[in-house]
Write a protein that holds these residues in place. Structure first.
Motif, PDB file in Angstrom:
ATOM      1  N   GLY A   1       0.992  -1.091   0.038  1.00 26.40           N
ATOM      2  CA  GLY A   1      -0.015   0.193   0.040  1.00 26.40           C
ATOM      3  C   GLY A   1       0.831   1.092  -0.075  1.00 26.40           C
ATOM      4  O   GLY A   1       0.374   2.470  -0.131  1.00 26.40           O
ATOM      5  N   ASP A   2       2.047   1.127   0.082  1.00 23.77           N
ATOM      6  CA  ASP A   2       3.020   2.426   0.128  1.00 23.77           C
ATOM      7  C   ASP A   2       3.282   2.861  -1.342  1.00 23.77           C
ATOM      8  O   ASP A   2       3.201   2.104  -2.191  1.00 23.77           O
ATOM      9  CB  ASP A   2       4.200   2.031   0.492  1.00 23.77           C
ATOM     10  N   PRO A   3       3.326   4.253  -1.356  1.00 24.57           N
ATOM     11  CA  PRO A   3       3.651   4.831  -2.866  1.00 24.57           C
ATOM     12  C   PRO A   3       5.175   4.619  -2.808  1.00 24.57           C
ATOM     13  O   PRO A   3       5.888   4.409  -2.089  1.00 24.57           O
ATOM     14  CB  PRO A   3       3.322   6.252  -2.537  1.00 24.57           C
ATOM     15  N   PRO A   4       5.511   4.723  -4.167  1.00 28.69           N
ATOM     16  CA  PRO A   4       7.124   4.632  -4.571  1.00 28.69           C
ATOM     17  C   PRO A   4       7.962   5.319  -3.674  1.00 28.69           C
ATOM     18  O   PRO A   4       9.060   4.933  -3.234  1.00 28.69           O
ATOM     19  CB  PRO A   4       7.234   4.862  -5.883  1.00 28.69           C
ATOM     20  N   GLU A   5       7.623   6.674  -3.225  1.00 27.65           N
ATOM     21  CA  GLU A   5       8.522   7.605  -2.625  1.00 27.65           C
ATOM     22  C   GLU A   5       8.829   6.672  -0.985  1.00 27.65           C
ATOM     23  O   GLU A   5       9.769   6.963  -0.365  1.00 27.65           O
ATOM     24  CB  GLU A   5       8.010   8.782  -2.350  1.00 27.65           C
ATOM     25  N   ALA A   6       7.611   6.172  -0.655  1.00 28.32           N
ATOM     26  CA  ALA A   6       7.904   5.458   0.827  1.00 28.32           C
ATOM     27  C   ALA A   6       8.737   4.393   0.624  1.00 28.32           C
ATOM     28  O   ALA A   6       9.449   3.919   1.310  1.00 28.32           O
ATOM     29  CB  ALA A   6       6.568   5.359   1.527  1.00 28.32           C
ATOM     30  N   VAL A   7       8.270   3.490  -0.292  1.00 28.35           N
ATOM     31  CA  VAL A   7       9.179   2.325  -0.516  1.00 28.35           C
ATOM     32  C   VAL A   7      10.702   2.640  -0.819  1.00 28.35           C
ATOM     33  O   VAL A   7      11.445   2.019  -0.115  1.00 28.35           O
ATOM     34  CB  VAL A   7       8.721   1.421  -1.906  1.00 28.35           C
ATOM     35  N   ARG A   8      11.007   3.473  -1.593  1.00 27.68           N
ATOM     36  CA  ARG A   8      12.272   3.981  -1.843  1.00 27.68           C
ATOM     37  C   ARG A   8      13.028   4.557  -0.537  1.00 27.68           C
ATOM     38  O   ARG A   8      14.142   4.265  -0.303  1.00 27.68           O
ATOM     39  CB  ARG A   8      12.328   4.798  -2.784  1.00 27.68           C
ATOM     40  N   ALA A   9      12.322   5.222   0.231  1.00 26.43           N
ATOM     41  CA  ALA A   9      12.681   5.762   1.492  1.00 26.43           C
ATOM     42  C   ALA A   9      13.103   4.615   2.542  1.00 26.43           C
ATOM     43  O   ALA A   9      14.158   4.508   3.069  1.00 26.43           O
ATOM     44  CB  ALA A   9      12.019   6.724   2.229  1.00 26.43           C
ATOM     45  N   ALA A  10      12.092   3.464   2.559  1.00 25.50           N
ATOM     46  CA  ALA A  10      12.381   2.480   3.444  1.00 25.50           C
ATOM     47  C   ALA A  10      13.571   1.687   3.065  1.00 25.50           C
ATOM     48  O   ALA A  10      14.244   1.096   3.811  1.00 25.50           O
ATOM     49  CB  ALA A  10      11.030   1.583   3.283  1.00 25.50           C
ATOM     50  N   VAL A  11      13.818   1.416   1.716  1.00 25.59           N
ATOM     51  CA  VAL A  11      14.925   0.684   1.306  1.00 25.59           C
ATOM     52  C   VAL A  11      16.034   1.558   1.517  1.00 25.59           C
ATOM     53  O   VAL A  11      17.301   0.962   1.734  1.00 25.59           O
ATOM     54  CB  VAL A  11      14.864   0.367  -0.077  1.00 25.59           C
ATOM     55  N   GLY A  12      16.125   2.911   1.185  1.00 19.78           N
ATOM     56  CA  GLY A  12      17.154   3.649   1.256  1.00 19.78           C
ATOM     57  C   GLY A  12      18.327   3.523   0.248  1.00 19.78           C
ATOM     58  O   GLY A  12      19.496   3.938   0.192  1.00 19.78           O
ATOM     59  N   GLN A  13      17.603   3.494  -1.011  1.00 20.27           N
ATOM     60  CA  GLN A  13      18.281   3.471  -2.477  1.00 20.27           C
ATOM     61  C   GLN A  13      17.516   3.868  -3.490  1.00 20.27           C
ATOM     62  O   GLN A  13      16.349   3.674  -3.221  1.00 20.27           O
ATOM     63  CB  GLN A  13      19.304   2.493  -2.399  1.00 20.27           C
ATOM     64  N   ALA A  14      17.950   4.335  -4.575  1.00 15.35           N
ATOM     65  CA  ALA A  14      17.507   4.629  -5.729  1.00 15.35           C
ATOM     66  C   ALA A  14      17.200   3.272  -6.292  1.00 15.35           C
ATOM     67  O   ALA A  14      18.003   2.428  -6.345  1.00 15.35           O
ATOM     68  CB  ALA A  14      18.025   5.445  -6.668  1.00 15.35           C
ATOM     69  N   PRO A  15      16.074   2.977  -6.864  1.00 17.88           N
ATOM     70  CA  PRO A  15      15.644   1.437  -7.565  1.00 17.88           C
ATOM     71  C   PRO A  15      16.189   1.885  -9.016  1.00 17.88           C
ATOM     72  O   PRO A  15      16.260   2.871  -9.621  1.00 17.88           O
ATOM     73  CB  PRO A  15      14.214   1.547  -7.429  1.00 17.88           C
TER      74      PRO A  15
END
Length: 171
Positions: free
Chosen positions: A18-32
């Protein structure tokens, strides 16, 4: 991220369904590596982000919300103390059956499994039973060597994913 925790019905680590891409990327901590949604060969492919050279993949729905989060066997994925990629597939299935009901995928018997109540899917490239039968029937040493290698890989899952409710429903 040094280790990854599988959270049934929720996500992996702080990457949440349910997270948007920005939240996913912040949680991972790197650019995809980002792949936009596209249609190819008459198949609709969702937008997706790939992290860690594709060992972690997140698919997004039409509203740009994470709907499928998959870890590949290159990641140290754990659930309740069990390393899901280091334990044999049968051990993983028995472990997860403590938490939900198992369904074997009719389209990929011996290869794909789903725990609907946990919103989890597990996959390996080959059915070990089929490989064992082929190995027993083969008289070619080169083919037998390849079958033994495939059988060793098929002992373990190569992908484990958590998915949104209704993900597998057909429109």
């Amino acid at each position: 991220m040094d280790r990854f925790l599988l959270r049934p019905r929720s996500g992996i680590n702080e990457i949440r369904l349910g997270d948007p891409p920005e939240a996913v990327r912040a949680a991972v901590g790197q650019a995809p590596e980002h792949w936009p949604a596209r249609q190819q060969f008459g198949i609709d492919f969702p937008a997706r982000d790939l992290f860690f050279d594709g060992a972690l993949v997140v698919h997004y729905d039409e509203h740009q919300r994470a709907e499928w989060i998959a870890a590949g066997d290159g990641l140290p994925l754990r659930h309740e103390g069990l390393d899901l990629f280091q334990a044999a597939a049968d051990t993983v299935l028995v472990h997860l059956m403590q938490f939900g009901t198992l369904e074997e995928d009719d389209q990929e018997p011996g290869r794909a499994y789903v725990f609907p109540s946990l919103q989890l899917s597990l996959w390996r490239p080959d059915d070990p039973r089929v490989l064992q039968e082929e190995l027993a029937a083969s008289g070619n040493e080169k083919e037998r060597r390849a079958l033994r290698q495939a059988l060793a890989r098929a002992t373990f899952f190569q992908q484990i994913a958590v998915f949104s409710e209704g993900y597998w429903d057909t429109p």
